[in-house]
Motif scaffolding. Structure first.
Motif, PDB file in Angstrom:
ATOM      1  N   VAL A  98      -5.912  83.827 -33.687  1.00 24.63           N
ATOM      2  CA  VAL A  98      -6.806  84.392 -32.674  1.00 24.63           C
ATOM      3  C   VAL A  98      -6.432  83.865 -31.293  1.00 24.63           C
ATOM      4  O   VAL A  98      -6.331  84.629 -30.312  1.00 24.63           O
ATOM      5  CB  VAL A  98      -8.269  84.063 -33.014  1.00 24.63           C
ATOM      6  CG1 VAL A  98      -9.186  84.306 -31.806  1.00 24.63           C
ATOM      7  CG2 VAL A  98      -8.741  84.886 -34.202  1.00 24.63           C
ATOM      8  N   TRP A 119     -12.013  87.646 -38.553  1.00 24.56           N
ATOM      9  CA  TRP A 119     -10.583  87.979 -38.665  1.00 24.56           C
ATOM     10  C   TRP A 119     -10.132  87.844 -40.114  1.00 24.56           C
ATOM     11  O   TRP A 119      -9.417  88.701 -40.653  1.00 24.56           O
ATOM     12  CB  TRP A 119      -9.804  87.042 -37.745  1.00 24.56           C
ATOM     13  CG  TRP A 119      -8.317  87.148 -37.743  1.00 24.56           C
ATOM     14  CD1 TRP A 119      -7.434  86.464 -38.535  1.00 24.56           C
ATOM     15  CD2 TRP A 119      -7.513  87.957 -36.878  1.00 24.56           C
ATOM     16  NE1 TRP A 119      -6.143  86.792 -38.220  1.00 24.56           N
ATOM     17  CE2 TRP A 119      -6.158  87.707 -37.209  1.00 24.56           C
ATOM     18  CE3 TRP A 119      -7.794  88.860 -35.856  1.00 24.56           C
ATOM     19  CZ2 TRP A 119      -5.091  88.327 -36.548  1.00 24.56           C
ATOM     20  CZ3 TRP A 119      -6.744  89.480 -35.196  1.00 24.56           C
ATOM     21  CH2 TRP A 119      -5.413  89.222 -35.549  1.00 24.56           C
ATOM     22  N   TYR A 144      -8.600  92.498 -34.268  1.00 24.34           N
ATOM     23  CA  TYR A 144      -9.261  91.674 -33.260  1.00 24.34           C
ATOM     24  C   TYR A 144     -10.495  92.381 -32.711  1.00 24.34           C
ATOM     25  O   TYR A 144     -11.568  91.763 -32.567  1.00 24.34           O
ATOM     26  CB  TYR A 144      -8.281  91.360 -32.125  1.00 24.34           C
ATOM     27  CG  TYR A 144      -8.841  90.441 -31.064  1.00 24.34           C
ATOM     28  CD1 TYR A 144      -8.754  89.057 -31.205  1.00 24.34           C
ATOM     29  CD2 TYR A 144      -9.459  90.952 -29.933  1.00 24.34           C
ATOM     30  CE1 TYR A 144      -9.271  88.214 -30.222  1.00 24.34           C
ATOM     31  CE2 TYR A 144      -9.978  90.115 -28.955  1.00 24.34           C
ATOM     32  CZ  TYR A 144      -9.878  88.744 -29.106  1.00 24.34           C
ATOM     33  OH  TYR A 144     -10.398  87.911 -28.142  1.00 24.34           O
TER      34      TYR A 144
END
Length: 248
Positions: A37, A122, A135
């Motif tokens: 991320v 995620w 995302y």
């Protein structure tokens, strides 16, 4: 946290929260997802602010924000140093420096909370899902708009504080004099953060346009990722990520 809490207490509370999140992520096997991320976000930032990175006047301030506030690297050493001298910061430096440290700690904690929540969602999506779609879906499931707005507001306030501090020449001189004592005390990471922030904003001059640009662009991305149709939002993000890849 009590509004009357001291700067030192607020710093330690924020840093304790970050440490708890690190331990929780490690225990849950989420470390890799958090890193993914962060890497995706760093890639988006490089594209969104590519023009500022190329601008000699804005380059240092832009890299300070991207590296020191939203960087992928491990900030555990700097966090530990801030925690160790939180009380000294409050006693020995002007209120503005203590507030800067509080802003940094809050931004850091907010960023970690948001990144860990994104990472949780995620992991719930198939790894074969295109990263921009994965995302965007994770962002919407996290549903943390007030925290996103607060994060941006604190970053803006930090920029204003740095701008004001660069006008205090004696403070900058004092920071330079602290280099050897900081090294001897094992506070190099903290010293680097303070000096790089001062130098970046001193070279920037008037920071209003720079901070306005960050606010406008990040507000735009917050709106896009929350409000635009899923396909449009993920396509916009995919395009931005591709632009960063071409520039690398």
């Amino acid at each position: 946290m009590s509004p009357s809490a001291s700067a030192a207490d607020r710093i330690r509370t924020h840093l304790d929260r970050v440490q708890q999140l690190r331990l929780q992520a490690r225990a849950a096997g989420m470390d890799a997802a958090v890193t993914e991320v962060k890497q995706l976000q760093a890639q988006r930032f490089r594209a969104t602010y590519a023009d500022l990175i190329r601008d000699p006047r804005c380059a240092a301030a832009t890299r300070f924000f991207l590296d020191e506030l939203y960087g992928v690297r491990d900030f555990a050493q700097r966090d530990a140093q801030f925690g160790r001298i939180a009380g000294a910061l409050e006693r020995l430096f002007p209120d503005a420096v203590a507030q800067l440290a509080v802003d940094l700690a809050e931004t850091h904690a907010l960023t970690e909370v948001l990144d860990h929540e994104l990472a949780r969602h995620w992991l719930a999506h198939d790894a074969g899902t295109p990263p921009a779609v994965r995302y965007t879906l994770s962002w919407r499931l996290a549903n943390d708009r007030p925290a996103r707005d607060r994060q941006l507001a604190v970053v803006q306030h930090m920029g204003v504080e740095l701008q004001q501090l660069t006008r205090k020449k004696t403070l900058r001189m004092g920071l330079r004099m602290m280099r050897n004592p900081a090294r001897a005390a094992g506070l190099e990471a903290l010293q680097h953060f303070l000096e790089s922030g001062f130098d970046a904003f001193a070279s920037l001059g008037d920071a209003r346009q720079f901070l306005d640009t960050i606010r406008e662009r990040e507000s735009g991305w917050i709106s896009t990722l929350f409000d635009a149709p899923l396909e449009d939002a993920s396509e916009a993000l995919a395009s931005e990520l591709a632009r960063a890849s071409r520039a690398d």
